[in-house]
Scaffold this motif. Sequence first.
Motif, PDB file in Angstrom:
ATOM      1  N   LEU A   1       0.707  -1.444   0.313  1.00  0.00           N
ATOM      2  CA  LEU A   1      -0.019   0.141   0.130  1.00  0.00           C
ATOM      3  C   LEU A   1       1.091   1.109   0.294  1.00  0.00           C
ATOM      4  O   LEU A   1       0.931   2.044  -0.790  1.00  0.00           O
ATOM      5  N   ARG A   2       1.931   1.885   0.959  1.00  0.00           N
ATOM      6  CA  ARG A   2       2.762   1.850   0.897  1.00  0.00           C
ATOM      7  C   ARG A   2       3.720   2.851  -0.294  1.00  0.00           C
ATOM      8  O   ARG A   2       3.354   4.190  -0.895  1.00  0.00           O
ATOM      9  N   SER A   3       4.071   1.503  -1.508  1.00  0.00           N
ATOM     10  CA  SER A   3       4.602   1.574  -2.922  1.00  0.00           C
ATOM     11  C   SER A   3       3.565   2.616  -3.412  1.00  0.00           C
ATOM     12  O   SER A   3       4.065   3.268  -4.288  1.00  0.00           O
ATOM     13  N   ILE A   4       2.238   1.514  -3.551  1.00  0.00           N
ATOM     14  CA  ILE A   4       0.765   2.781  -4.212  1.00  0.00           C
ATOM     15  C   ILE A   4       0.967   4.072  -3.885  1.00  0.00           C
ATOM     16  O   ILE A   4       0.955   4.682  -4.892  1.00  0.00           O
ATOM     17  N   GLN A   5       0.918   3.924  -2.405  1.00  0.00           N
ATOM     18  CA  GLN A   5       0.879   6.012  -2.310  1.00  0.00           C
ATOM     19  C   GLN A   5       1.706   6.680  -2.482  1.00  0.00           C
ATOM     20  O   GLN A   5       1.786   7.776  -3.622  1.00  0.00           O
ATOM     21  N   LYS A   6       3.353   6.105  -2.793  1.00  0.00           N
ATOM     22  CA  LYS A   6       4.231   7.137  -3.002  1.00  0.00           C
ATOM     23  C   LYS A   6       4.070   6.712  -4.578  1.00  0.00           C
ATOM     24  O   LYS A   6       4.628   8.216  -5.438  1.00  0.00           O
ATOM     25  N   LEU A   7       4.149   6.088  -5.344  1.00  0.00           N
ATOM     26  CA  LEU A   7       3.222   6.470  -7.084  1.00  0.00           C
ATOM     27  C   LEU A   7       2.399   7.099  -7.085  1.00  0.00           C
ATOM     28  O   LEU A   7       2.662   7.660  -8.045  1.00  0.00           O
ATOM     29  N   SER A   8       1.416   6.886  -6.372  1.00  0.00           N
ATOM     30  CA  SER A   8       0.345   8.351  -6.479  1.00  0.00           C
ATOM     31  C   SER A   8       0.694   9.574  -6.440  1.00  0.00           C
ATOM     32  O   SER A   8       0.449  10.029  -7.154  1.00  0.00           O
ATOM     33  N   LYS A   9       2.169   9.530  -5.368  1.00  0.00           N
ATOM     34  CA  LYS A   9       2.243  11.011  -4.963  1.00  0.00           C
ATOM     35  C   LYS A   9       2.687  11.484  -6.581  1.00  0.00           C
ATOM     36  O   LYS A   9       3.229  12.296  -7.376  1.00  0.00           O
ATOM     37  N   LYS A  10       3.607  10.939  -7.087  1.00  0.00           N
ATOM     38  CA  LYS A  10       4.649  10.968  -8.385  1.00  0.00           C
ATOM     39  C   LYS A  10       3.430  11.525  -9.567  1.00  0.00           C
ATOM     40  O   LYS A  10       3.690  11.555 -10.242  1.00  0.00           O
ATOM     41  N   ASP A  11       2.505  10.386  -9.882  1.00  0.00           N
ATOM     42  CA  ASP A  11       1.294  10.583 -10.645  1.00  0.00           C
ATOM     43  C   ASP A  11       0.228  10.842 -10.331  1.00  0.00           C
ATOM     44  O   ASP A  11      -0.740   9.989  -9.946  1.00  0.00           O
ATOM     45  N   LYS A  12      -0.962  11.933 -10.592  1.00  0.00           N
ATOM     46  CA  LYS A  12      -1.538  11.747  -9.676  1.00  0.00           C
ATOM     47  C   LYS A  12      -2.818  11.447 -10.965  1.00  0.00           C
ATOM     48  O   LYS A  12      -4.001  11.834  -9.704  1.00  0.00           O
ATOM     49  N   LEU A  13      -2.392  10.570 -11.515  1.00  0.00           N
ATOM     50  CA  LEU A  13      -3.825  10.549 -12.398  1.00  0.00           C
ATOM     51  C   LEU A  13      -3.794   8.962 -12.278  1.00  0.00           C
ATOM     52  O   LEU A  13      -4.887   7.999 -12.200  1.00  0.00           O
ATOM     53  N   LEU A  14      -3.043   8.409 -11.556  1.00  0.00           N
ATOM     54  CA  LEU A  14      -2.710   6.560 -10.797  1.00  0.00           C
ATOM     55  C   LEU A  14      -4.023   6.956  -9.797  1.00  0.00           C
ATOM     56  O   LEU A  14      -4.596   7.585  -8.834  1.00  0.00           O
ATOM     57  N   ASP A  15      -5.414   5.811 -10.333  1.00  0.00           N
ATOM     58  CA  ASP A  15      -6.116   5.367  -9.006  1.00  0.00           C
ATOM     59  C   ASP A  15      -5.508   5.286  -8.101  1.00  0.00           C
ATOM     60  O   ASP A  15      -4.679   3.534  -8.267  1.00  0.00           O
ATOM     61  N   VAL A  16      -5.915   5.648  -6.845  1.00  0.00           N
ATOM     62  CA  VAL A  16      -5.312   4.588  -5.939  1.00  0.00           C
ATOM     63  C   VAL A  16      -6.582   4.269  -5.005  1.00  0.00           C
ATOM     64  O   VAL A  16      -6.588   4.244  -3.391  1.00  0.00           O
ATOM     65  N   ASP A  17      -7.864   4.061  -5.431  1.00  0.00           N
ATOM     66  CA  ASP A  17      -8.974   3.761  -4.332  1.00  0.00           C
ATOM     67  C   ASP A  17      -8.731   2.025  -3.933  1.00  0.00           C
ATOM     68  O   ASP A  17      -9.477   0.859  -3.883  1.00  0.00           O
ATOM     69  N   VAL A  18      -7.446   2.026  -3.485  1.00  0.00           N
ATOM     70  CA  VAL A  18      -7.103   0.733  -2.810  1.00  0.00           C
ATOM     71  C   VAL A  18      -7.470   0.369  -1.090  1.00  0.00           C
ATOM     72  O   VAL A  18      -7.375   1.883  -0.684  1.00  0.00           O
ATOM     73  N   SER A  19      -7.112  -0.248   0.340  1.00  0.00           N
ATOM     74  CA  SER A  19      -7.322  -0.264   1.373  1.00  0.00           C
ATOM     75  C   SER A  19      -6.287  -1.394   1.189  1.00  0.00           C
ATOM     76  O   SER A  19      -6.110  -2.096   0.666  1.00  0.00           O
ATOM     77  N   LEU A  20      -6.165  -0.827   2.471  1.00  0.00           N
ATOM     78  CA  LEU A  20      -4.947  -2.274   2.807  1.00  0.00           C
ATOM     79  C   LEU A  20      -5.584  -3.877   3.131  1.00  0.00           C
ATOM     80  O   LEU A  20      -5.157  -4.734   2.663  1.00  0.00           O
ATOM     81  N   GLN A  21      -6.919  -3.384   3.706  1.00  0.00           N
ATOM     82  CA  GLN A  21      -8.054  -5.397   2.765  1.00  0.00           C
ATOM     83  C   GLN A  21      -8.106  -5.551   1.278  1.00  0.00           C
ATOM     84  O   GLN A  21      -7.486  -6.629   1.036  1.00  0.00           O
ATOM     85  N   ASP A  22      -7.619  -4.673   0.747  1.00  0.00           N
ATOM     86  CA  ASP A  22      -7.744  -4.854  -0.203  1.00  0.00           C
ATOM     87  C   ASP A  22      -5.670  -5.649  -1.448  1.00  0.00           C
ATOM     88  O   ASP A  22      -5.552  -6.413  -1.440  1.00  0.00           O
ATOM     89  N   MET A  23      -4.604  -4.712  -0.343  1.00  0.00           N
ATOM     90  CA  MET A  23      -3.778  -5.817  -0.435  1.00  0.00           C
ATOM     91  C   MET A  23      -2.549  -6.959   1.005  1.00  0.00           C
ATOM     92  O   MET A  23      -2.886  -7.549  -0.339  1.00  0.00           O
ATOM     93  N   ILE A  24      -4.032  -6.822   1.720  1.00  0.00           N
ATOM     94  CA  ILE A  24      -3.873  -8.262   2.616  1.00  0.00           C
ATOM     95  C   ILE A  24      -4.822  -9.707   1.326  1.00  0.00           C
ATOM     96  O   ILE A  24      -3.918 -10.978   1.381  1.00  0.00           O
ATOM     97  N   ILE A  25      -5.581  -9.349   0.710  1.00  0.00           N
ATOM     98  CA  ILE A  25      -6.608 -10.240  -0.119  1.00  0.00           C
ATOM     99  C   ILE A  25      -5.548 -10.690  -0.845  1.00  0.00           C
ATOM    100  O   ILE A  25      -4.982 -11.949  -0.840  1.00  0.00           O
ATOM    101  N   LEU A  26      -4.774 -10.212  -1.932  1.00  0.00           N
ATOM    102  CA  LEU A  26      -3.518 -10.198  -2.864  1.00  0.00           C
ATOM    103  C   LEU A  26      -2.114 -11.213  -2.191  1.00  0.00           C
ATOM    104  O   LEU A  26      -1.806 -12.602  -2.550  1.00  0.00           O
ATOM    105  N   GLU A  27      -1.633 -10.566  -0.376  1.00  0.00           N
ATOM    106  CA  GLU A  27      -1.049 -11.293   0.434  1.00  0.00           C
ATOM    107  C   GLU A  27      -1.400 -12.456   0.361  1.00  0.00           C
ATOM    108  O   GLU A  27      -0.789 -13.662   0.061  1.00  0.00           O
ATOM    109  N   LEU A  28      -2.147 -12.874   1.110  1.00  0.00           N
ATOM    110  CA  LEU A  28      -3.536 -14.099   1.184  1.00  0.00           C
ATOM    111  C   LEU A  28      -3.412 -15.045   0.016  1.00  0.00           C
ATOM    112  O   LEU A  28      -3.044 -16.081   0.300  1.00  0.00           O
TER     113      LEU A  28
END
Length: 428
Positions: free
Chosen positions: A187-214
Amino acid sequence: MGLENLLENLGKNSPDEINEAVRVLSKIADNILKDPKNSKIRTLQKSNATISKKILALKGGVDCLIMMGFKENATNFTMPSNTSLESVMEFREILVSWNNSILRSEVPASQAEKQAEMEIAPSAESVEEIIKPVALPPLVQTYSNPFLRRIEMYAHNVLQYEDKNLRGRCRKLIPVTLLEYNAQERLRSIQKLSKKDKLLDVDVSLQDMIILELLSWFKNYFFTWVDCMECKHCGGETAFSHMSTDPKLLVYTERIELHRCRSCHEFTPFPRYTDLNILLETRRGRCGEWANTFTLCCRAMNWDARFVVEENDHVWTEVYSITQKRWLHCDPCENICDTPLIYETGWNKNISYVIAYSAEEVQDVTWRYSSNHKEVLKRRKNCLEAELLDALLEIRDKKQKELSESRKEYLTKRMLMEVVEFLVENRK
């Protein structure tokens, strides 16, 4: 560093080095767990010969200490007193399990033969200890159409995911703390990318990232895919022969495949278990066992999850994303998330019926998995569309009969949002 990269780096060392490092790390973890208030145990000197040679000198060694919870200082590694003991224990278990998988892959043929024989299925004694049947209400089928009867059966079977004891047992096997840690990094990596690219959609949460990890943990560390069994007699390669009718074998399952060895021609059984208590022990199978167990894992995480059945012989899971307010396709066999068109466009499947099941709902989700609804409709010949809709509504009403009015209202709104989603053909 994420867990996968850590283990990849650690795996670059020799087997002996890995085995010894895991032994030392396990001992460190055990000492901390036994006496968590002892500050001396929580401090590792870099000058210590064992620490220096068996951990710090290895690729990924320092990362193991950091992942366990240690902080690096000029002369030592110290573990803060507020470090979660649960995370220490979970990391130890994953490390040992990963190391054991490496050791098994290098067992000599003579030993592998004995090991394969022991691992074909749990013994009668061990299975009796494992099985704790989930008490489901009796299934009363009301339809004569075979397709609708299958829907009734699946809608009934998914009630097992709600058993508190089963979910509790499953939860203890999931390294929640580590998954959350890696998810936060994602999530931190995505948030860092979103700060560099304001057009990047970051409508995700920690739950969404945990799903990927699971998904990643389940495929890479927890469950094993089985095509053909290794011959229990000679360790040779086998091929599927036929289904067993031997009542002595058909004790804990109604389906046992017999695989015949290409060398010695003897048979090795492969039980196709559906009992989730057994699957939490054996942790192997094909898509049926994978999706069944993964859906349980999602429910053990307290997520709304559905067991999804595609009529042309594949199953997977859907998990509801609270942030995105939609269901996410999750295939544990492929370790993929939110790529619903993979079956139609990637596997060239002729999608006809895809039905999702949970304790509260049964939903026709076919339209999420196709980009050509007109062609799909041509293939739907199991019953009239009106018959299917009536059956789904009737089963859904029965499932929601005992729910509170507020929960019913929430589920209805969510279902309507999903139906609206289906009105537009999926193109992603």
